[in-house]
Write a protein that holds these residues in place. Structure first.
Motif, short mmCIF file in Angstrom:
data_model
loop_
_atom_site.label_atom_id
_atom_site.label_comp_id
_atom_site.label_asym_id
_atom_site.label_seq_id
_atom_site.Cartn_x
_atom_site.Cartn_y
_atom_site.Cartn_z
N ALA A 41 -28.45 -14.04 41.89
CA ALA A 41 -27.65 -13.02 41.22
C ALA A 41 -27.70 -13.20 39.70
CB ALA A 41 -26.21 -13.07 41.71
N LEU A 120 -29.57 -0.28 40.98
CA LEU A 120 -28.55 -1.12 40.35
C LEU A 120 -29.10 -2.51 40.05
CD1 LEU A 120 -25.72 -1.56 39.35
CD2 LEU A 120 -24.96 -1.99 41.68
N TRP A 121 -29.88 -3.02 40.95
CA TRP A 121 -30.50 -4.34 40.74
C TRP A 121 -31.43 -4.29 39.53
CZ3 TRP A 121 -29.56 -9.11 42.13
CH2 TRP A 121 -30.56 -10.08 42.08
N LEU A 124 -29.38 -4.18 36.43
CA LEU A 124 -28.83 -5.50 36.12
C LEU A 124 -29.88 -6.38 35.43
CD1 LEU A 124 -26.79 -6.53 39.28
CD2 LEU A 124 -25.96 -6.57 36.92
N VAL A 135 -20.93 -10.19 34.35
CA VAL A 135 -20.85 -9.28 35.50
C VAL A 135 -20.88 -10.07 36.81
CG1 VAL A 135 -22.09 -7.45 36.74
CG2 VAL A 135 -21.87 -7.34 34.25
N VAL A 136 -21.78 -11.05 36.87
CA VAL A 136 -21.90 -11.85 38.10
C VAL A 136 -20.61 -12.63 38.37
CG1 VAL A 136 -23.08 -13.83 39.14
CG2 VAL A 136 -24.41 -12.02 38.03
N ARG A 138 -17.70 -11.88 37.44
CA ARG A 138 -16.60 -10.98 37.77
C ARG A 138 -16.75 -10.37 39.17
NH1 ARG A 138 -15.10 -5.86 34.03
NH2 ARG A 138 -13.74 -4.76 35.47
N TYR A 139 -17.94 -9.91 39.49
CA TYR A 139 -18.09 -9.19 40.76
C TYR A 139 -18.65 -10.04 41.89
CZ TYR A 139 -17.00 -5.07 38.05
OH TYR A 139 -16.36 -4.18 37.26
N TYR A 140 -19.33 -11.11 41.54
CA TYR A 140 -19.85 -11.98 42.60
C TYR A 140 -18.85 -13.09 42.88
CZ TYR A 140 -23.14 -15.04 45.09
OH TYR A 140 -23.74 -15.84 46.02
N ASN A 142 -15.75 -13.10 41.63
CA ASN A 142 -14.38 -12.57 41.57
C ASN A 142 -13.47 -13.37 40.65
OD1 ASN A 142 -14.70 -10.35 43.29
ND2 ASN A 142 -14.71 -11.74 45.04
N MET A 167 -21.17 -2.87 31.37
CA MET A 167 -20.87 -1.74 32.24
C MET A 167 -21.41 -0.44 31.65
SD MET A 167 -19.51 -3.20 34.78
CE MET A 167 -18.51 -2.22 35.87
N LEU B 4 -19.00 2.21 40.19
CA LEU B 4 -19.87 1.13 39.74
C LEU B 4 -19.31 -0.22 40.20
CD1 LEU B 4 -22.37 0.28 38.30
CD2 LEU B 4 -21.17 0.45 36.12
N ARG B 9 -20.02 -4.83 43.76
CA ARG B 9 -19.52 -5.72 44.82
C ARG B 9 -20.42 -5.64 46.05
NH1 ARG B 9 -14.35 -4.53 42.62
NH2 ARG B 9 -13.67 -6.40 41.53
N LEU B 11 -23.57 -4.77 46.11
CA LEU B 11 -24.86 -5.39 45.83
C LEU B 11 -24.77 -6.92 45.94
CD1 LEU B 11 -27.80 -4.86 44.71
CD2 LEU B 11 -26.86 -5.48 42.49
N PHE B 12 -23.69 -7.46 45.39
CA PHE B 12 -23.59 -8.92 45.36
C PHE B 12 -23.23 -9.51 46.73
CE2 PHE B 12 -22.80 -8.68 40.58
CZ PHE B 12 -24.11 -9.01 40.31
N LEU B 17 -29.69 -10.88 48.92
CA LEU B 17 -29.55 -11.79 47.79
C LEU B 17 -29.82 -13.24 48.24
CD1 LEU B 17 -28.85 -11.08 44.92
CD2 LEU B 17 -26.49 -11.68 45.36
#
Lengths: 177, 269
Positions: A41, A120-121, A124, A135-136, A138-140, A142, A167, B4, B9, B11-12, B17
């Motif tokens: 990621a 999206l990938w 990124l 981003v990672v 935050r969204y991967y 959390n 973003m 988005l 979320r 995607l990850f 992955l």
């Protein structure tokens, strides 16, 4: 385990270290799949992920006792080190990376190539690594803004600005604005 | 906006992955970690050897402006020993000349003639006994780096590894790894006070022969004025500017040693 015991009996004063080595091997075994995924990621490709995981784990393993004595969760420590190492490696290789944006599809396994096709990938991949790391995290991972700031050693304000830049450019790339 | 977030979320958490095609084996990591540790220990071995051989030179020269880099201070000391051979006390020079008298005129200017044993050996031993170290007032420096030194000066030594990372949440102080200590916060620089922290490599010993692995009791015996602070032991030094050895411990054994400027103004130090 027997290996650990043997090592321990072999080295009287090194007993603690042998235990630590066994402990570290176990840590690597257990955390490897997750770290590779996280590295994927972060870096955007599986090969860089493997390189990143290996080099960070080697460093951490060579000072395992010290890392543990810091009292932090070693996994969190490794993840922070990976994010920071990835950012600094990129700084060093900035020029190459700007050019090497296109993945060499020949070496990529089929299921990965499908991920490569995700808009999206791809979007990124175009982000600078610090924005991508934010981003990672935050969204991967959390993580909250404060936790991200702590992990990357930057201020909350920087996290906010990096995040909103990231973003915005993701949206632009995806035609969502 | 929400889209988005959701897409990211999704995607990850995508299975794709997972990294299957490229594996990193545990064994390879352990081998690499060992290699790194051995490399450090090898430097430590050289360090110990040269310390035994050149204790006097080492200690007294640390105080003076020694030209060695932080990258394994003593490794460099060993190479710089022949060059400094002109200045050490005449005692040793004469003893050396005596040993060589038979075939060689004394004007062969000590040590550079390619004799491998010409190093610091004979020269240093008399000195170590004659001038015991006085660490309580030793200057706060390790290799080429000194506490209080400006960031520019520190960078000019080549001992810092760039890039820096922020050392505190305000982005005010900066942290660097050094050539001998890979931790990203080995050295911390304040914009006002200069270098406020220098981490000593874990193979290094202080002039009182304590370092990583020493027992807390030994640290306190070596530094009578040392005080306990949490799990750390602090040994203040009365140099100018004043600084403190910080021995981080796990309760019984030292796990890290750094030098800290007393007037430091970085929250993370």
């Amino acid at each position: 385990m027997t290996a650990v015991l043997q090592l321990e009996s072999a080295a009287e004063s090194g007993g603690g270290r042998a235990e630590a080595v066994g402990d570290f091997a176990e840590f690597v075994r257990v955390s490897m799949p997750g770290l590779l995924r996280y590295g994927h990621a972060l870096t955007g490709n599986p090969h860089d992920a493997a390189d990143l995981v290996q080099s960070v784990l080697e460093k951490v393993g060579s000072r395992w006792a010290a890392v543990q004595s810091k009292g932090d969760d070693p996994l969190a420590y490794v993840r922070r080190a990976m994010a920071n190492t990835h950012i600094s490696i990129w700084r060093r290789r900035r020029r190459e990376n700007l050019v090497a944006d296109i993945p060499d599809s020949g070496a990529v396994a089929p299921e990965l190539s499908r991920l490569e096709n995700e808009p999206l990938w791809q979007a990124l991949r175009s982000l600078p690594p610090r924005q991508r790391a934010v981003v990672v995290l935050r969204y991967y991972e959390n993580l909250s803004e404060a936790e991200i700031a702590d992990a990357l050693g930057i201020s909350c304000g920087t996290v906010k600005s990096q995040s909103s830049k990231a973003m915005a450019s993701l949206r632009t790339r995806l035609g969502k604005d | 906006m929400g889209d988005l977030d959701d897409d990211l979320r999704r995607l990850f958490s995508d299975d794709r992955l997972d990294v299957h095609s490229v594996a990193v084996s545990t064994e390879a990591v352990l081998r690499g970690a060992n290699r790194r540790r051995r490399r450090r220990n090898a430097v430590a071995g050289t360090f110990a050897l040269v310390t035994l051989v050149g204790a006097g030179i080492g200690v007294s020269r640390l105080g003076a402006s020694s030209p060695d880099g932080t990258a394994g201070a003593l490794l460099t000391t060993s190479t710089s020993a022949p060059t400094t051979s002109a200045s050490p006390p005449p005692v040793s020079t004469s003893s050396r000349t005596e040993a060589v008298t038979t075939g060689q005129p004394p004007n062969s200017t000590g040590g550079n003639t390619g004799k491998p044993d010409a190093g610091g050996t004979s020269r240093s031993s008399p000195k170590s006994s004659s001038s015991p170290p006085t660490p309580e007032s030793q200057p706060g420096r390790y290799g080429t780096l000194a506490l209080g030194m400006s960031e520019a000066d520190a960078l000019a030594t080549g001992s810092l590894v760039e890039p820096a990372s922020p050392a505190d949440p305000d982005n005010r102080c900066k942290a660097y790894a050094t050539k001998s200590v890979p931790d990203t916060d080995a050295v911390i620089v304040s914009p006002v006070k200069g270098l406020v922290r220098i981490t000593v490599p874990n193979y290094a010993k202080t002039p009182k022969n304590v370092g990583v692995g020493s027992r807390v009791a030994d640290v306190k015996a070596a530094y009578q004025n040392a005080v306990q602070s949490g799990s750390s032991v602090l040994a203040p030094m009365s140099a100018t500017p004043p600084w403190t050895y910080v021995f981080e411990t796990d309760g019984t054994v030292v796990t890290a040693v750094f030098m800290r400027l007393n007037a430091n103004d970085c929250t993370s130090v």
